[in-house]
Design an enzyme around this catalytic site. Structure first.
Site, PDB file in Angstrom:
ATOM      1  N   ASP A 215       0.898  -1.282  -0.029  1.00  0.00           N
ATOM      2  CA  ASP A 215      -0.155   0.075  -0.155  1.00  0.00           C
ATOM      3  C   ASP A 215       0.908   1.229   0.018  1.00  0.00           C
ATOM      4  OD1 ASP A 215      -1.872  -1.861   0.095  1.00  0.00           O
ATOM      5  OD2 ASP A 215      -2.889  -0.833   2.102  1.00  0.00           O
TER       6      ASP A 215
ATOM      7  N   HIS B 161       3.841  -2.198   3.313  1.00  0.00           N
ATOM      8  CA  HIS B 161       3.841  -0.894   2.879  1.00  0.00           C
ATOM      9  C   HIS B 161       5.138  -0.611   2.235  1.00  0.00           C
ATOM     10  CE1 HIS B 161       0.777  -1.006   5.941  1.00  0.00           C
ATOM     11  NE2 HIS B 161       0.127  -0.051   5.168  1.00  0.00           N
TER      12      HIS B 161
END
Length: 499
Positions: free
Chosen positions: A45, A189
């Site tokens: 993400d 991430h």
């Protein structure tokens, strides 16, 4: 004042809290875990990040892993080259809003605008339309779960706090290894410049991820995209569901009917004529098959094309023996008549191919002349996914043979596929015939008796893969005017070609 507070609480609960609770606890209208024993999904993400995302792509390439990147539209707009590289290296791209804002605090119109802006950025840079959406922090609202939302919402089954640098790569890798198993959707991430994250946290994530990828190889686990993991699960993707409904004329009666019953009478006549010609062709070129109900025919012949690279130190040259593969379209029609959806047809093809490749390997072992063949060879217009079966893809040299092959395969698709004409209109630019090769020794090592059980544990081919690889179709290079039968009539679930 108290009444106003209660009304705000009720509205907030209905719009945000209850949808979030239902989606997390019961998986309502979201995809949060796969059902594979050998595949897991890495998802990243907040990127792309100019420093850490390229390093991450290098790492995935090193360990032959694929992943799904849920990008922030604003970041993608700032780093188009990185986004383009993500796409070109075979990863999937999803939407993570244009700005990293929680959907709880935005109206439905504002959320749609965030999604639309990001979709436009991704399409302008890569040429593909994303179909997967992950809201920031996984926070969904009532509008997100609406049936009018055309994106698949993807959450996760495990997250590790990797946005905090103080977690460190040792603790992070230990957490990830505890969750390393088939079907897992891991949330990580690749960018640390969003609210609540540490700028340098992705550096620790990369160190931990390399340890996890090394361990995954030891356990014969493969990192795949969300789309690939979804295909092996009971979850029905929204864009696949919509396409399936279109394929079946969007009527309830047709959706319940086997695919074979959707073919018009005049097309049945054409199919019977075509199958009759194929029987003559197989007799004339003395094609063999490993079993009476085998999906594949084959023949041994000398290769007549330009030199092709088989692996690091071997070439396929003119005069080398090859085993030319041809699909039995009669078998395809039979499978279609028993299938009530394109997905079911793909599953039947998966099962049939899993049985047939070991049978073919046994035939090669039992016939000394076949063992002298340097490679297995086929030509197909559907050429995404064959690597999973051990095949490599090569461009077909331009010329009369390439032109006639493409014309022949398109004609076959129009005749054999229930909606072949529409497929040709939609995907004409993508339907380019390519050569697929698998060295004979690699094929035997993968599928011969005593070895296929090991390889079957490595990875179950996805629906897209089987439509791409089991549909390896041979073409007679000796006589381009008389090409062999092709399986490219089966394009139904090759949706990722549009990504």
């Amino acid at each position: 004042m108290e009444q106003l507070f209660l009304w705000l609480l009720y509205i907030g609960s209905f719009y945000a809290f209850i949808p979030g609770l239902v989606s997390r606890m019961f998986g309502y209208r979201v995809f949060r875990r796969g059902e594979s024993d050998t595949q897991f999904a890495l998802t990243f993400d907040d990127g792309p990040d100019p420093v850490y995302t390229p390093l991450l792509l290098d790492l995935l390439q090193k360990y032959n892993g694929r992943a799904t990147f849920f990008v922030v539209g604003r970041h993608a707009e700032q780093h188009p080259d990185i986004l383009r590289r993500i796409h070109e290296e075979g990863h999937q791209i999803g939407i993570h809003n244009y700005n990293h804002k929680a959907n709880w605090f935005m109206s439905p119109a504002a959320v749609r605008r965030q999604i639309q802006l990001t979709q436009q950025v991704i399409h302008q840079i890569t040429g593909v339309h994303p179909v997967y959406y992950r809201p920031p922090w996984g926070i969904v609202n009532q509008s997100d779960l609406s049936k009018h939302n055309h994106y698949d919402i993807v959450l996760w089954s495990s997250l590790f706090g990797d946005w905090r640098k103080r977690v460190g790569h040792q603790r992070l890798s230990a957490r990830m290894l505890r969750k390393l198993r088939g079907g897992e959707i891991m949330l990580l991430h690749d960018c640390g410049n969003t609210w609540g994250a540490d700028d340098d946290a992705p550096a620790e994530m990369l160190l931990a991820l390399e340890l996890v990828l090394q361990e995954a190889q030891q356990r014969h686990l493969q990192s795949v995209t969300i789309g690939e993991l979804m295909e092996g699960s009971n979850y029905m993707s929204r864009h696949i569901r919509n396409q399936s409904e279109w394929d079946d004329r969007q009527t309830a009666s047709n959706r319940r009917a086997p695919i074979g019953t959707l073919i018009s009478p005049w097309k049945r006549v054409l199919i019977n004529i075509w199958l009759g010609w194929e029987r003559i062709f197989r007799w004339g070129f003395q094609l063999q098959r490993s079993d009476r109900d085998s999906l594949f025919h084959y023949r041994l012949r000398a290769y007549q094309g330009q030199p092709l690279k088989l692996d690091d130190d071997r070439m396929l040259c003119k005069g080398d023996l090859i085993i030319e593969l041809h699909l039995d379209n009669q078998q395809l029609v039979s499978l279609s008549s028993r299938s009530r959806s394109m997905m079911q047809l793909a599953i039947l093809l998966i099962q049939t191919a899993k049985k047939d490749f070991p049978r073919l390997a046994t035939c090669i072992q039992q016939q000394p002349e076949l063992q002298h063949a340097k490679a297995l060879y086929g030509v197909s217009m559907i050429n995404r996914g064959p690597e999973k079966f051990g095949f490599t893809i090569h461009d077909l040299p331009r010329g009369l043979f390439s032109w006639s092959t493409r014309l022949y395969l398109k004609l076959l698709m129009a005749v054999m596929h229930p909606s072949g004409s529409m497929r040709l209109k939609e995907q004409s630019s993508q339907l380019v015939p390519k050569i697929m090769l698998c060295p004979t020794d690699i094929f035997l090592n993968r599928y011969a008796e005593g070895t296929q059980s090991v390889h079957s544990e490595l990875e179950l081919p996805t629906a897209t893969s089987i439509m791409a690889v089991a549909n390896v179709s041979g073409v007679s290079v000796d006589n381009p005017a008389v090409p062999s039968n092709s399986t490219d009539s089966c394009v139904p679930i090759s949706y990722h070609d549009k990504e």
